[in-house]
Design a protein around this motif. Structure first.
Motif, PDB file in Angstrom:
ATOM      1  N   GLN A 169       3.313   5.949  -5.775  1.00 22.90           N
ATOM      2  CA  GLN A 169       3.148   6.051  -7.224  1.00 22.90           C
ATOM      3  C   GLN A 169       2.309   7.268  -7.626  1.00 22.90           C
ATOM      4  O   GLN A 169       2.390   7.720  -8.761  1.00 22.90           O
ATOM      5  N   LEU A 182       1.815   1.815  -3.514  1.00 18.99           N
ATOM      6  CA  LEU A 182       0.734   2.437  -4.273  1.00 18.99           C
ATOM      7  C   LEU A 182       0.644   3.934  -3.987  1.00 18.99           C
ATOM      8  O   LEU A 182       0.429   4.741  -4.906  1.00 18.99           O
ATOM      9  N   TYR A 211       0.821  -1.213   0.000  1.00 23.40           N
ATOM     10  CA  TYR A 211       0.000   0.000   0.000  1.00 23.40           C
ATOM     11  C   TYR A 211       0.853   1.260   0.000  1.00 23.40           C
ATOM     12  O   TYR A 211       0.495   2.262  -0.623  1.00 23.40           O
TER      13      TYR A 211
END
Length: 129
Positions: A27, A24, A21
């Motif tokens: 990103q 993510l 996570y």
């Protein structure tokens, strides 16, 4: 043994999910709102750190002046608690010097008041586990 292995596997799995996570999140592009949130969190963390440092410095300074070396002397104990139960003390001075004091509430039935009692203080040098 199987339970310990299950806990280890579950812990590793949760850390993998946590890392995924964060991957993510990293990103995503950094927006102005995110920069503002990071600035607010940074200011809060820095102010708490500075406050803690000043508090510790204040306490060290007080300790160097040799104040607060002993326990504060207790006041005169009241004759009864807020429910009207009397205190039965072994010895005032002994209770103030004791490391451990047990308080027992002794209830007695009374025909007039329906309920009466007192608090019994017992001093013990050994602190129970």
């Amino acid at each position: 043994m199987a339970r310990s292995i299950l806990h280890i596997v579950l812990g590793v799995l949760l850390w993998v999910v946590f890392g995924y996570y964060w991957h993510l999140v990293m990103q995503r592009p950094v927006s102005a709102e995110m920069k503002h949130a990071l600035a607010v969190v940074s200011i809060i963390v820095a102010s708490i750190t500075v406050f803690d440092f000043l508090w510790v410095f204040h306490n060290v300074r007080i300790a160097r002046r040799s104040r607060r070396r002993d326990r504060r002397g207790g006041g005169i104990p009241p004759a009864s608690d807020f429910l009207g139960r009397a205190f039965v003390l072994q010895d005032d001075d002994m209770i103030r010097r004791a490391r451990y004091v047990e308080v027992h509430v002794v209830e007695m039935a009374d025909t007039e008041n329906q309920e009466a009692g007192y608090k019994l203080f017992r001093v013990n040098d050994v602190i129970p586990d």
